[in-house]
Design a protein around this motif. Structure first.
Motif, PDB file in Angstrom:
ATOM      1  N   TRP A   1      90.869  20.869  26.401  1.00  0.00           N
ATOM      2  CA  TRP A   1      90.288  21.723  25.370  1.00  0.00           C
ATOM      3  C   TRP A   1      90.673  23.189  25.544  1.00  0.00           C
TER       4      TRP A   1
ATOM      5  N   THR B   1      93.276  27.188  20.701  1.00  0.00           N
ATOM      6  CA  THR B   1      92.352  27.810  21.645  1.00  0.00           C
ATOM      7  C   THR B   1      93.087  28.734  22.599  1.00  0.00           C
TER       8      THR B   1
ATOM      9  N   ALA C   1      87.733  26.658  19.900  1.00  0.00           N
ATOM     10  CA  ALA C   1      87.797  25.447  20.727  1.00  0.00           C
ATOM     11  C   ALA C   1      87.001  24.303  20.119  1.00  0.00           C
TER      12      ALA C   1
END
Length: 233
Positions: free
Chosen positions: A136, A142, A220
């Motif tokens: 992630w 992100t 995210a």
């Protein structure tokens, strides 16, 4: 939708309408002045926030990973690679037997990368089940947001310092730590790694504003949610 908040009958009912599941992967390891559970806290939280509007089941985080290099820091727990691979494979076996057919491994720790290979190998032996692996924190959107805010970002630095990974009444130094020589660090045993890193931050500021951190978090969560939504094939 937390599996921890469901009983088996509710899961059986869920599987009549959806076959997706998210399994967060974390670690218990040094993060300088932050919680030893940073990787577990973040992977589970991003999974839960991403999955909640979709009504997708999220399993409890696997809180131990592969982190032998930090074993000189008390509180760190590391699994052997063979142990970790077996655990991930057993989890996937269990989910398949229950009826899950689309599984996202939402990873929060770089040392857990072998889980991606485990997933690919496992799919070869289990046709009809899709396993996705998602780091992630360095997924494209992100990581781009992290770099937009501050290009000097690393393990145990500001980029992992969220309100929910801080410890009460503990704050890191008000400086930007020079980046460690990571190539040299990777040649060291655990005691040598501690000698190179000192407090454990690889380099960079120890904390940035909550506004900066929320901006990263929002990206995210959205990026993780898009993977859960699909398409899956």
């Amino acid at each position: 939708m937390r599996i921890s908040d469901m009983n088996w009958m509710q899961v059986e009912d869920y599987l009549k309408r959806d076959d997706r599941a998210v399994v967060p992967l974390g670690s218990t390891e040094q993060h300088a002045y932050l919680s030893l559970s940073v990787d577990s806290i973040l992977s589970e939280r991003v999974a839960l926030e991403a999955a909640e509007p979709l009504g997708v089941a999220v399993f409890p985080v696997l809180a131990y990973g592969i982190t032998p290099y930090f074993m000189a820091y008390p509180g760190t727990v590391s699994l052997k690679m063979s142990t970790y691979a077996a655990v991930v494979s057993d989890v996937l076996d269990s989910l398949r037997k229950a009826g899950f057919r689309r599984i996202l491994l939402c990873n929060g720790h770089g040392g857990n990368s072998p889980a991606q290979t485990v997933g690919v190998e496992w799919m070869g032996a289990n046709p009809g089940v899709v396993v996705r692996f998602h780091n992630w924190w360095n997924a494209p959107k992100t990581f781009a947001k992290v770099q937009e805010i501050d290009k000097v970002a690393s393990h145990a630095s500001w980029m992992e310092n969220f309100p929910w990974t801080r410890l009460p009444n503990i704050r890191g130094p008000e400086i930007q730590k020079p980046m460690a020589d990571l190539d040299m660090m990777r040649t060291k045993d655990p005691a040598g790694v501690r000698g190179v890193l000192g407090d454990g931050n690889f380099g960079g500021l120890y904390q940035r504003s909550d506004e900066d951190m929320q901006a990263i978090w929002d990206v995210a969560v959205a990026e993780t949610r898009a993977l859960i939504e699909g398409p899956w094939s």
